[in-house]
Design a protein around this motif. Sequence first.
Motif, PDB file in Angstrom:
ATOM      1  N   ASP A 218       0.830  -1.202   0.000  1.00  0.00           N
ATOM      2  CA  ASP A 218       0.000   0.000   0.000  1.00  0.00           C
ATOM      3  C   ASP A 218       0.867   1.256   0.000  1.00  0.00           C
ATOM      4  N   GLN A 219       1.974   1.198   0.744  1.00  0.00           N
ATOM      5  CA  GLN A 219       2.876   2.349   0.788  1.00  0.00           C
ATOM      6  C   GLN A 219       3.500   2.619  -0.579  1.00  0.00           C
ATOM      7  N   LEU A 220       3.921   1.581  -1.263  1.00  0.00           N
ATOM      8  CA  LEU A 220       4.504   1.743  -2.594  1.00  0.00           C
ATOM      9  C   LEU A 220       3.470   2.268  -3.583  1.00  0.00           C
ATOM     10  N   GLN A 221       2.247   1.803  -3.455  1.00  0.00           N
ATOM     11  CA  GLN A 221       1.187   2.287  -4.337  1.00  0.00           C
ATOM     12  C   GLN A 221       0.923   3.772  -4.110  1.00  0.00           C
ATOM     13  N   ALA A 222       0.935   4.188  -2.839  1.00  0.00           N
ATOM     14  CA  ALA A 222       0.728   5.604  -2.529  1.00  0.00           C
ATOM     15  C   ALA A 222       1.865   6.455  -3.092  1.00  0.00           C
ATOM     16  N   GLN A 223       3.120   5.962  -2.945  1.00  0.00           N
ATOM     17  CA  GLN A 223       4.261   6.698  -3.493  1.00  0.00           C
ATOM     18  C   GLN A 223       4.179   6.793  -5.009  1.00  0.00           C
ATOM     19  N   LYS A 224       3.723   5.732  -5.631  1.00  0.00           N
ATOM     20  CA  LYS A 224       3.579   5.744  -7.089  1.00  0.00           C
ATOM     21  C   LYS A 224       2.542   6.773  -7.536  1.00  0.00           C
ATOM     22  N   GLN A 225       1.435   6.815  -6.829  1.00  0.00           N
ATOM     23  CA  GLN A 225       0.391   7.776  -7.174  1.00  0.00           C
ATOM     24  C   GLN A 225       0.870   9.209  -6.963  1.00  0.00           C
ATOM     25  N   GLU A 226       1.620   9.441  -5.879  1.00  0.00           N
ATOM     26  CA  GLU A 226       2.162  10.778  -5.631  1.00  0.00           C
ATOM     27  C   GLU A 226       3.122  11.194  -6.740  1.00  0.00           C
ATOM     28  N   LEU A 227       3.978  10.268  -7.159  1.00  0.00           N
ATOM     29  CA  LEU A 227       4.939  10.565  -8.227  1.00  0.00           C
ATOM     30  C   LEU A 227       4.211  10.874  -9.534  1.00  0.00           C
ATOM     31  N   GLN A 228       3.206  10.091  -9.830  1.00  0.00           N
ATOM     32  CA  GLN A 228       2.441  10.349 -11.049  1.00  0.00           C
ATOM     33  C   GLN A 228       1.760  11.715 -10.995  1.00  0.00           C
ATOM     34  N   GLN A 229       1.251  12.117  -9.836  1.00  0.00           N
ATOM     35  CA  GLN A 229       0.603  13.421  -9.679  1.00  0.00           C
ATOM     36  C   GLN A 229       1.592  14.561  -9.858  1.00  0.00           C
ATOM     37  N   VAL A 230       2.808  14.378  -9.316  1.00  0.00           N
ATOM     38  CA  VAL A 230       3.851  15.411  -9.457  1.00  0.00           C
ATOM     39  C   VAL A 230       4.232  15.586 -10.916  1.00  0.00           C
ATOM     40  N   VAL A 231       4.420  14.488 -11.642  1.00  0.00           N
ATOM     41  CA  VAL A 231       4.766  14.559 -13.066  1.00  0.00           C
ATOM     42  C   VAL A 231       3.664  15.265 -13.848  1.00  0.00           C
ATOM     43  N   LYS A 232       2.437  14.939 -13.530  1.00  0.00           N
ATOM     44  CA  LYS A 232       1.303  15.569 -14.218  1.00  0.00           C
ATOM     45  C   LYS A 232       1.260  17.068 -13.955  1.00  0.00           C
ATOM     46  N   GLN A 233       1.495  17.485 -12.725  1.00  0.00           N
ATOM     47  CA  GLN A 233       1.511  18.916 -12.394  1.00  0.00           C
ATOM     48  C   GLN A 233       2.643  19.640 -13.107  1.00  0.00           C
ATOM     49  N   MET A 234       3.805  19.000 -13.196  1.00  0.00           N
ATOM     50  CA  MET A 234       4.945  19.627 -13.880  1.00  0.00           C
ATOM     51  C   MET A 234       4.653  19.831 -15.356  1.00  0.00           C
ATOM     52  N   GLU A 235       4.021  18.870 -15.995  1.00  0.00           N
ATOM     53  CA  GLU A 235       3.690  18.999 -17.417  1.00  0.00           C
ATOM     54  C   GLU A 235       2.652  20.110 -17.645  1.00  0.00           C
ATOM     55  N   GLN A 236       1.671  20.186 -16.747  1.00  0.00           N
ATOM     56  CA  GLN A 236       0.688  21.254 -16.874  1.00  0.00           C
ATOM     57  C   GLN A 236       1.335  22.630 -16.697  1.00  0.00           C
ATOM     58  N   LYS A 237       2.295  22.727 -15.781  1.00  0.00           N
ATOM     59  CA  LYS A 237       2.989  24.002 -15.550  1.00  0.00           C
ATOM     60  C   LYS A 237       3.799  24.413 -16.769  1.00  0.00           C
ATOM     61  N   LYS A 238       4.446  23.443 -17.401  1.00  0.00           N
ATOM     62  CA  LYS A 238       5.242  23.736 -18.600  1.00  0.00           C
ATOM     63  C   LYS A 238       4.347  24.226 -19.734  1.00  0.00           C
ATOM     64  N   LEU A 239       3.193  23.634 -19.883  1.00  0.00           N
ATOM     65  CA  LEU A 239       2.260  24.063 -20.924  1.00  0.00           C
ATOM     66  C   LEU A 239       1.782  25.493 -20.677  1.00  0.00           C
ATOM     67  N   GLN A 240       1.542  25.790 -19.418  1.00  0.00           N
ATOM     68  CA  GLN A 240       1.105  27.138 -19.076  1.00  0.00           C
ATOM     69  C   GLN A 240       2.199  28.167 -19.352  1.00  0.00           C
ATOM     70  N   GLN A 241       3.491  27.801 -19.221  1.00  0.00           N
ATOM     71  CA  GLN A 241       4.618  28.698 -19.463  1.00  0.00           C
ATOM     72  C   GLN A 241       5.035  28.716 -20.929  1.00  0.00           C
ATOM     73  N   GLY A 242       4.391  27.985 -21.775  1.00  0.00           N
ATOM     74  CA  GLY A 242       4.718  27.922 -23.198  1.00  0.00           C
ATOM     75  C   GLY A 242       5.845  26.995 -23.541  1.00  0.00           C
ATOM     76  N   ASN A 243       6.346  26.234 -22.635  1.00  0.00           N
ATOM     77  CA  ASN A 243       7.414  25.268 -22.901  1.00  0.00           C
ATOM     78  C   ASN A 243       6.830  24.038 -23.564  1.00  0.00           C
ATOM     79  N   PRO A 244       7.562  23.489 -24.528  1.00  0.00           N
ATOM     80  CA  PRO A 244       7.059  22.274 -25.173  1.00  0.00           C
ATOM     81  C   PRO A 244       6.976  21.131 -24.174  1.00  0.00           C
ATOM     82  N   PRO A 245       5.967  20.344 -24.301  1.00  0.00           N
ATOM     83  CA  PRO A 245       5.844  19.202 -23.371  1.00  0.00           C
ATOM     84  C   PRO A 245       6.902  18.144 -23.641  1.00  0.00           C
TER      85      PRO A 245
END
Length: 455
Positions: A380-407
């Motif tokens: 369960d702990q590994l699954q939670a860490q995986k979900q957190e990592l996936q959420q962080v990656v998703k937020q970073m990609e959205q931020k780059k799109l907002q700044q005009g950086n290519p994904p």
Amino acid sequence: MKWQSVLPQQCILLMTCLLMALEAVPIDIDKTKVKGEGHVEGEKVENPDTGLYYDEYLRQVIDVLETDKHFREKLQTADIEEIKSGKLSRELDLVSHHVRTRLDELKRQEVARLRMLIKAKMDSVQDTGIDHQALLKQFEHLNHQNPDTFEPKDLDMLIKAATSDLENYDKTRHEEFKKYEMMKEHERREYLKTLDEEKRQREQSKFEEMKKKHGDHPKVHHPGSKDQLKEVWEEADGLDPNEFDPKTFFKLHDVNNDGFLDEQELEALFTKELEKVYDPKNEEDDMVEMEEERLRMREHVMNEVDINKDRLVTLEEFLRATEKKEFLEPDSWETLDQQQLFTEDELKEFESHISQQEDELRKKAEDLQKQKEELQRQHDQLQAQKQELQQVVKQMEQKKLQQGNPPAGPAGELKFQPPGEPKVGEAPKHPAGGDQPLPPGHVQEPAARTDQVHP
């Protein structure tokens, strides 16, 4: 061959008849009146499994030694003590080269089999660094120090191991039966504890009634007595009881015509007596107890009749037993239901041992449950860490799109696109400003300036 009939008399190792107490069947054929198949001289007799863990190896050694004329002749003249003492084993040096080569091969195969058993056992507990040579010491039917050749010492060890194991077989059977009876009583008492007072008394009354019903049976003749044998003679063989003749009786029940009554042939004589006490259709009759009764009857007769203790009864031994006073006026025979199979102290000790085993199993179950819960927590702990990592990656990609950086691309690479160049997958525009694509090899000319004045 004569070897096949002489073999069981001479050697407990080279046994054709010193075998397990298997369930026998009653003899109901009068061989003096029936013409049919008989024992053919030289015909190989198939024998029951000895129950030894090296049974196949034992039989293969017997089969190979049987082919050597010199060894067979020595065996025929040897007595049981010479065989047990190892004197016969020294004759192995005189057998043919072909026989010795085959015995060497059998021993190597047996050593390989034992090593595989050891490895499988060690693998089950995930042990490493197996010392096969040290672990082979636990097997006493061969010389582990010489795993390649079959020597006189190997034959001597095989004889002694088989002799000892077979002699202890009955003792082991009795101990197992005693545990069986104590377990029955333990489970009965534990069941009574789960009932209320009324049901408990009803169940106890039923138990006493069944016990009484089981003990209400016709008289059981003393095994091996004249009365017992005459009953077989009359009811199983269909002969006139007034014409009972011990010598004829012996030949009738020597089923394989080898000149001996072996353990199986003896046990078959007790079927009529056992049927007086046990009926598989009756709830109160336990068939496990019936086989124990058969075993004890056979043991008793062997102790009384088998003079040289080779676990076989010869005609001479049988006729001598019929001349004893005990044959004509035997003591009464007590069946199992008339005996105290265990004491109350023995039962308490047995129950204490069971309780200890149950506690150990319960502790192991609890430990396994804790391990399971810990593994689930880590999962369960590994699954939670995986979900957190996936959420962080998703937020970073959205931020780059907002700044005009290519994904980022699928592999994490940046999708950089210089200004003025068409996007990936987009065809370049036509020179005239149309949307038609350029032909292959054509270079687009720069557009004319609109403020240029023509002459």
